[in-house]
Design an enzyme around this catalytic site. Structure first.
Site, short mmCIF file in Angstrom:
data_model
loop_
_atom_site.label_atom_id
_atom_site.label_comp_id
_atom_site.label_asym_id
_atom_site.label_seq_id
_atom_site.Cartn_x
_atom_site.Cartn_y
_atom_site.Cartn_z
N HIS A 41 0.82 -1.20 0.00
CA HIS A 41 0.00 0.00 0.00
C HIS A 41 0.86 1.26 0.00
CE1 HIS A 41 -3.82 -2.20 1.55
NE2 HIS A 41 -3.76 -2.16 0.26
N HIS A 124 -10.06 -4.77 4.69
CA HIS A 124 -8.63 -4.78 4.40
C HIS A 124 -8.31 -6.05 3.59
CE1 HIS A 124 -4.28 -5.01 4.93
NE2 HIS A 124 -4.32 -3.71 5.20
N GLU A 126 -5.86 -8.01 3.53
CA GLU A 126 -5.33 -9.14 4.31
C GLU A 126 -6.46 -9.89 5.01
OE1 GLU A 126 -2.06 -8.36 7.08
OE2 GLU A 126 -2.79 -10.05 8.26
#
Ligand code: SF4
Length: 321
Positions: A41, A124, A126
């Site tokens: 990111h 997110h 992840e």
């Protein structure tokens, strides 16, 4: 003005590995290579790799048949891996090994018949990857209040795993609430989830004790960079997240003698230097660095990209787990 740099700051081993996977793939297989999601990111990192020939996509169906495909450091759901396998895409997996470790922990708990709770932030990548890896329903919690709302019996066998960009300190309250509620709870040793998150957060606390203003270099969508800024706020410091020197507002410097400067795990050091250069335009700047942990961790590249291992290019797809 004094500028104090946090130690450690910036790139972690997972980010270094992910970027190197893209760079070496471009060298070895030629442009373009396709990367699903931002590799890490940080806009500057992504734009530099785009200039070298990487193409960033959100979905696999944007990738032409046969094109070299890279999964980002955040990890992907099993359904994405299956889709790549069905299409025969040659894949290199840049998932951070510490994220993969969380996937394995989650699968182990589920295999032992436990309901799985994931401590993390909705949306997110992840969290989406971990949720899609375990092959069972995952109960996502972010706060102590979420724990009270979980629709699970208090005596159910449960286990938790956590998003890697949350530190031991971040998760302490939620884990305490889980322990208070569930009589049969298992969880990993959170202190070894991600060394980099913990180190950067501890360093920023030390930095806050010595500074009047905190600047965190990182992208808006970087979870760990946002968390570093929040720690500054919790410590009572005016704290700002900036992508680079161009986002520095001179008004923040009024009356400030000591600036604390750090960077999220996906922010390159050149952006920290860019912020220092920008600060120099507002007066004399003396730069020093706090004492802190010297990180030596490195993660190995996939065999297809290592110079010490010979793998035929057509075998590149074997990295799909
Ligand atoms: S912050 Fe931790 S888990 Fe995330 S990429 Fe870096 S080393 Fe891996």
């Amino acid at each position: 003005m004094r500028v104090i740099l946090a130690q450690p700051r910036g790139f972690c081993a997972g980010v270094v590995r992910a970027i190197e996977i893209v760079e070496r793939s471009l060298e070895k297989f030629g442009a373009p290579v396709y990367v699903r999601h931002e590799i890490v990111h940080n806009r500057h990192v992504v734009e530099r790799l785009q200039r070298m020939g990487a193409v960033f996509v959100d979905q696999l169906d944007e990738i032409p048949d046969g094109a070299v495909t890279i999964f980002s450091a955040h990890g992907v759901a099993q359904s994405i891996i299956d889709e790549a396998r069905t299409r025969g895409l040659p894949v290199l997996d840049a998932t951070c090994p510490l994220v993969s470790k969380v996937h394995h922990q989650g699968k182990r708990y589920v295999a032992r018949g436990r309901a799985l709770i994931l401590i993390g932030h909705a949306g997110h990548p992840e969290v989406e990857g971990t949720t899609g890896q375990v092959g069972a329903p995952v109960h996502l919690v972010s706060t102590v209040e979420d724990v009270a709302r979980l629709e699970l019996p208090d005596d159910a066998p449960v286990a938790y795993v956590t998003q890697t960009t949350l530190s031991v300190d971040d998760t302490r309250g939620v884990i305490a609430a889980l322990q208070a509620r569930f009589s049969d709870l298992e969880g990993p040793n959170v202190s070894d989830i991600c060394y980099a998150t913990q180190h950067r957060q501890s360093a920023v606390r030390d930095l806050c004790a010595a500074a009047d203003l905190l600047l965190v270099v990182g992208s808006r969508n970087s979870s760990n960079s946002n968390r570093l800024r929040e720690i500054g706020v919790e410590q009572g410091l005016p704290s700002h997240l900036i992508a680079d020197g161009s986002e520095l507002d001179p008004a923040w410097l009024k009356g400030v003698r000591t600036v604390g400067l750090t960077a999220g795990a996906s922010a390159p050091e050149e952006l920290v230097l860019d912020v220092i250069e920008t600060l120099r335009r507002h007066g004399d700047v003396e730069v020093e660095q706090l004492d802190g942990v010297q990180e030596t961790i490195e993660f190995r590249l996939p065999p297809e990209l290592r110079s010490d291992v010979t793998v035929a290019p057509r075998k590149v797809a074997t990295t799909v787990r």
